[in-house]
Design an enzyme around this catalytic site. Structure first.
Site, mmCIF file in Angstrom:
data_model
loop_
_atom_site.group_PDB
_atom_site.id
_atom_site.type_symbol
_atom_site.label_atom_id
_atom_site.label_comp_id
_atom_site.label_asym_id
_atom_site.label_seq_id
_atom_site.Cartn_x
_atom_site.Cartn_y
_atom_site.Cartn_z
ATOM 1 N N SER A 38 -11.319 -22.274 34.558
ATOM 2 C CA SER A 38 -10.657 -22.461 33.281
ATOM 3 C C SER A 38 -11.483 -21.225 32.402
ATOM 4 O O SER A 38 -12.692 -21.514 32.352
ATOM 5 C CB SER A 38 -11.050 -23.784 32.667
ATOM 6 O OG SER A 38 -10.070 -24.628 33.367
ATOM 7 N N ASP A 47 -5.691 -23.612 23.209
ATOM 8 C CA ASP A 47 -7.107 -23.766 24.124
ATOM 9 C C ASP A 47 -7.724 -22.462 24.437
ATOM 10 O O ASP A 47 -8.189 -22.027 25.381
ATOM 11 C CB ASP A 47 -6.408 -24.273 25.397
ATOM 12 C CG ASP A 47 -7.498 -24.684 26.401
ATOM 13 O OD1 ASP A 47 -8.439 -25.194 25.853
ATOM 14 O OD2 ASP A 47 -7.421 -24.794 27.794
ATOM 15 N N HIS A 78 -11.223 -26.097 25.793
ATOM 16 C CA HIS A 78 -11.693 -27.317 26.445
ATOM 17 C C HIS A 78 -12.935 -26.990 27.198
ATOM 18 O O HIS A 78 -13.548 -28.131 27.859
ATOM 19 C CB HIS A 78 -10.675 -28.087 27.323
ATOM 20 C CG HIS A 78 -10.567 -27.117 28.638
ATOM 21 N ND1 HIS A 78 -9.354 -26.355 28.921
ATOM 22 C CD2 HIS A 78 -10.900 -27.162 29.893
ATOM 23 C CE1 HIS A 78 -9.632 -25.692 30.069
ATOM 24 N NE2 HIS A 78 -10.311 -26.502 30.799
#
Length: 340
Positions: free
Chosen positions: A190, A113, A83
């Site tokens: 992230s 992911d 993402h």
């Protein structure tokens, strides 16, 4: 004439190196323990920090988001979140020293992911090593390094809160074998590494639960290692599909002893797609998979990794526990459809 004898008194001494040991040792204070903890975290950050990079994504020449990544090979291979790259083919990396590099997205896997990047320049970069997440235990030190909210090279520390969690990916499929930690994560963390006290990557930070405190998640390093290898070889992750949903479960001890099983856990089937290979092979909800193609299965993560590209369109044996009996069925996995 003799001198009178003086009373004898034994004096026990400890050498300098052993002054903190033995019966006369002073117990460690809270301050000593905190100092040890601080040194451990500092040492890990010093070793791993230089391998953590900032990732910037642009669309139409304009900034479209940023995140973190970690170099896992000195020639410029880096892991981050799917993402974070947002489907881009090229992104910008900034090292801890401020060096800006272009990187090509070799492939991304929305199901986990994760994405794998390669720096386009001929460089030699500091790297961090992927550890074995199957050896993690709850309560171990966990250190998150990344660029939350644009603040480069930020560090937070906590512990491993839980193991074997499941987390829904953007595709709607479940990411299995997720590591839960209370090391604080924020937007921008992230794709950065979750690191053990040994300085090894044990997870790739992926998500937080908004509105909750201290509930953060990382994709386990063993999953990341598998995904990186698949992308490097095929440009994507090819997976075999048998049409089941499962969870890691304990095998009752009396059954394990009677059947002479060395393992204590397996993958219990929660649901079976009636149109899938598992149903055609006769598997039922409640069955516990303990081996696939001759390899022991002790968790959902192991089952997923066992269903690799080599199993596609082959017929392989699956050993299961049904109630208290061990059965073997033969199953023909098919290629899992690409994520939408």
């Amino acid at each position: 004439m003799f001198e009178p004898l003086q009373p004898f008194s034994a004096v026990l001494t400890l050498d300098a190196e052993s002054a903190s040991q033995g019966p006369g040792a002073k117990p460690s204070t809270d301050a000593d323990l905190l100092d040890d903890y601080s040194r451990t975290v500092s040492d890990v950050v010093e070793r791993v920090g230089p391998s953590v990079v900032r990732i910037d994504v642009k669309r139409g020449g304009r900034p479209a988001g940023s995140g973190s990544g970690v170099i896992v090979s000195s020639d410029g291979l880096a892991l981050t979140n799917s993402h974070v790259v947002q489907g881009s083919r090229v992104v910008a990396l900034t090292t801890l020293e401020g060096r800006e590099l272009q990187a090509r997205v070799l492939g991304d896997d929305p199901d986990t992911d994760l994405a794998l990047l390669r720096v386009e320049a001929d460089v030699s970069l500091p790297m961090a090593r992927l550890g074995d997440s199957s050896k993690l235990k709850r309560g171990q030190i966990a250190i998150a390094i990344g660029n939350p909210l644009g603040f480069d090279a930020s560090v937070t520390a906590g512990v491993i809160s839980a193991l074997g969690r499941s987390l829904q990916s953007r595709t709607g499929r479940m990411i299995e074998d997720v590591v839960q930690t209370d090391a604080a994560l924020n937007p921008g963390n992230s794709g950065g590494p979750l690191v053990s006290s040994a300085g090894e990557i044990v997870g790739i930070n992926t998500a937080v639960i908004m509105g909750a405190q201290g509930i953060c998640f990382a994709v386990a390093s063993n999953t990341a290692n598998f995904v990186a290898g698949e992308i490097a070889r095929h440009g994507r992750v090819r997976r075999a599909y048998i049409g089941v949903g499962a969870a890691t479960t304990a095998i009752p001890r009396r059954i394990a002893l009677r059947l002479e099983l060395e393992q204590a856990t397996g993958a219990r089937l929660l649901n079976v797609d009636q149109a899938g290979p598992a149903a055609h092979a006769g598997l039922l909800s409640g069955d516990i998979i303990i081996a696939l193609d001759g390899k022991t299965v002790t968790s959902v993560g192991e089952l997923l990794r066992a269903l690799d590209a080599e199993k596609i369109n082959r017929t392989v044996p699956v050993d299961v526990l049904r109630r208290s009996e061990r059965l073997r069925v033969w199953i023909g996995p098919v290629e899992r459809p690409a994520a939408a």
